[in-house]
Structures are given as C-alpha cells and as structure tokens.
Write an enzyme that holds these catalytic residues in place. Structure first.
Site, PDB file in Angstrom:
ATOM      1  N   ASP A  73      14.734  18.902 -27.716  1.00 39.44           N
ATOM      2  CA  ASP A  73      14.888  17.975 -28.833  1.00 39.44           C
ATOM      3  C   ASP A  73      16.269  18.098 -29.457  1.00 39.44           C
ATOM      4  O   ASP A  73      16.671  17.234 -30.241  1.00 39.44           O
ATOM      5  CB  ASP A  73      13.821  18.252 -29.895  1.00 39.44           C
ATOM      6  CG  ASP A  73      12.938  17.043 -30.164  1.00 39.44           C
ATOM      7  OD1 ASP A  73      13.192  15.980 -29.566  1.00 39.44           O
ATOM      8  OD2 ASP A  73      12.002  17.153 -30.961  1.00 39.44           O
TER       9      ASP A  73
ATOM     10  N   LYS B  66       4.456  10.745 -23.685  1.00 41.96           N
ATOM     11  CA  LYS B  66       5.458  11.675 -23.165  1.00 41.96           C
ATOM     12  C   LYS B  66       4.957  12.348 -21.893  1.00 41.96           C
ATOM     13  O   LYS B  66       5.705  12.490 -20.919  1.00 41.96           O
ATOM     14  CB  LYS B  66       5.802  12.730 -24.214  1.00 41.96           C
ATOM     15  CG  LYS B  66       6.650  12.215 -25.377  1.00 41.96           C
ATOM     16  CD  LYS B  66       6.881  13.298 -26.414  1.00 41.96           C
ATOM     17  CE  LYS B  66       7.749  12.783 -27.547  1.00 41.96           C
ATOM     18  NZ  LYS B  66       7.938  13.753 -28.634  1.00 41.96           N
TER      19      LYS B  66
ATOM     20  N   GLN C 100       6.086  18.699 -31.628  1.00 46.82           N
ATOM     21  CA  GLN C 100       6.013  17.384 -32.247  1.00 46.82           C
ATOM     22  C   GLN C 100       6.055  17.505 -33.771  1.00 46.82           C
ATOM     23  O   GLN C 100       5.285  18.261 -34.373  1.00 46.82           O
ATOM     24  CB  GLN C 100       4.711  16.676 -31.822  1.00 46.82           C
ATOM     25  CG  GLN C 100       4.564  15.267 -32.307  1.00 46.82           C
ATOM     26  CD  GLN C 100       5.556  14.314 -31.654  1.00 46.82           C
ATOM     27  OE1 GLN C 100       5.949  14.496 -30.510  1.00 46.82           O
ATOM     28  NE2 GLN C 100       5.950  13.295 -32.387  1.00 46.82           N
TER      29      GLN C 100
END
Length: 312
Positions: A140, A73, A117
């Site tokens: 997200d 990422k 995460q």
C-alpha cells in the site's frame, strides 16, 4: 490537452475528441491491460525462480463495503496468476493480535505483499499497524519508510491510487513537465503522495485542502486537476480550466428516487465533461487502477525480496 498518447502500450489508439465534450479516460480498460501485463510478468518470474508472488490481505470487522472490495482484490489477484491469502478477523480483534498476525506475515517467505484494509474498527491504531508491516512488503506504500522515500524522490513502493492516477496521466496527457497541477485534498492516502509524484514528473504543483481560502480559483489555473476529497459533487464546471485533464478520485454511493443507488465522484461529471478536455468517469476511472497497481506493487515487492532488485 491532447487525446491519449498512442505510443503507450496501454492505450488502444487515439480517440476523436467531440467538440464540447471531454474525452473519457478509460481506467477500466487500462487496468485490464495492465493486469494482463502483470500476469505475463508473474509467469516469467515463476519460470526463473519457481516462486509465485503472494499477497496477504487483512480485513478486521465486517463492514459490507470493505468485504466486497477485499473479495474483488482477491479475484484480481488470482486473475494475475498470484496467490491470495485472505485473513478475515472479527471486530473484537485486539491491537496485539493484529500486530502478531502481521509479524507472522512479515516472516512468511510465501508472502511478498501485505495489505491491511482501512479504516480499522474500534481503538486499533492504523499508524502503528501500517508501520508494523515490513517496508519491503508494504504494497500500500503507506508506511513511513516508503512515504519518506517518495518524499525524497528515492525508489520505493508508491501508494496504489496515486500511482494509478499517474499512469493514466502519462498515458493520456504524455509529457507532464512544466504543466500546472492542482491536487484538491491532502490525505496521506492520495493527496500528499499524488503531489509528490507530480513534482517528480516536473509539474508545478499546488495542494488545496480544507483551509485553502479560494480552492476554486486555484483549480481554474490547473492543466491537471486531481480531486480526492470524499465530498461528492464538490467540483463543478466553474472550477475547471477549459481543456484541462480532470482525475476524479472520489467515490460515493447515492440513492435515487426510484430506490436504486449509483456511484458518483467528487466532480459533477455531467457539468465537467463539457469543459474539461479529458476526464475520468466514476465508476470506471481511477477505481480499477487502484487494484491493478496493488498487483503491480506486489510484483515489485516479490522481485525485490527474491532478486534483490525492484522495478525501474
């Protein structure tokens, strides 16, 4: 189903369909072109505001797979011309310490997107952590504000993986209105938001889950079949309507007889490719789109925070 829609800027022309073999949906190539477009947006955004979009990624613990994913990422963030802020926290991090870090990132004007995460280790509460993120920076799209806006058909930040699936479907299938779509898997991360996106596009949507009595029969009715269960090899050729478009979100690592490993999906690819009209491979299908859409969401968040508007 037809091949890619050549009018889409991310699909490089129509590929011939081999009789008896599905057209491969090139998620990796699409993601690369999308990232290039985002990099152009970043440069234009900086020219207007002298601001570079910044993405903060928080990883708690030392799970090797998560570490590799987080570093990828960061690499793609830099490739798009954005700033990457990595926060690698020990597994002993408390809930209070993690929430305090999120509060600091919420208040930091250099940070436009925040991603924690998952899964989190130990007793950390992922719901409380996710909802502590400023909804405008929730790239997200998993917080209750953005999830609620999606459910109501309102503008907001959409979870990355379902968004990537939708972009591929719109590019390769074209008009989705009126098609029968079946989503296998009802997670908050993929299945539920995927169903909402397909509803928004005018599909007739069925969601199959662990309590569904005959998911195979439902799947065989689908013009669009999205499989996101985490159960490798769940869907074989006899689950698929001939000519259907199959999006395989699953990814599992298996060990081969020679000691090496390879990635496989929830769909038995070697069977399904002889029945489906179009199919995403694993790897190289949905995975690259997830990260590209994370960058897209970060660009959207930066626009909203700096300009007061989101992307159309």
């Amino acid at each position: 189903m037809t091949g890619p829609v050549s009018s889409d800027p991310h699909v490089s022309g129509t590929q011939p369909h081999v009789r008896g073999e599905a057209l491969l949906i090139d998620g990796k190539g699409f993601a690369n072109r999308l990232t290039q477009d985002i990099a152009e947006d970043v440069r234009a955004f900086y020219a207007r505001h002298q601001v570079t979009p910044g993405l903060a990624v928080v990883l708690v613990g030392n799970d090797p797979a998560s570490e590799v994913y987080v570093r990828n990422k960061a690499l793609q963030t830099h490739r798009a011309g954005m700033r990457s802020f990595m926060h690698m926290l020990p597994e002993t991090t408390s809930q209070e310490e993690l929430l305090a870090l999120i509060a600091r990132l919420n208040a930091d004007p250099e940070i436009h997107g925040i991603l924690v995460q998952l899964p989190l280790p130990g007793d950390l509460d992922p719901v409380a952590v996710t909802n502590a993120i400023d909804p405008r920076k929730d790239v997200d799209g998993l917080g209750v504000v953005n999830a609620g806006r999606l459910a109501l058909g309102l503008p907001g930040i959409v979870p990355c993986t379902p968004l990537g699936c939708l972009l591929l479907l719109k590019a390769y299938v074209g008009e989705l209105r009126g098609l029968n779509a079946v989503v296998i898997g009802a997670s908050n991360l993929v299945g539920r938001p995927m169903a909402q996106l397909l509803l928004r596009e005018g599909c007739t949507v069925t969601v199959a889950h662990i309590d569904t009595r005959d998911p195979q029969a439902l799947a065989r009715q689908a013009d669009i079949l999205v499989v996101a269960t985490g159960c490798r090899g769940l869907v074989g050729a006899d689950w698929i309507k001939p000519g259907a478009t199959v999006i395989d979100v699953g990814i599992s690592r298996i060990r081969l007889d020679n000691g090496k490993t390879r990635l496989v999906g929830d769909v038995v690819f070697d069977e399904a490719r002889h029945v489906a009209g179009q199919i995403t491979p694993v790897p190289g299908g949905v995975g690259p789109m997830t990260i590209a859409c994370l960058l897209r969401n970060t660009m959207q968040a930066a626009r909203e925070l700096v300009e007061g508007v989101g992307t159309p």
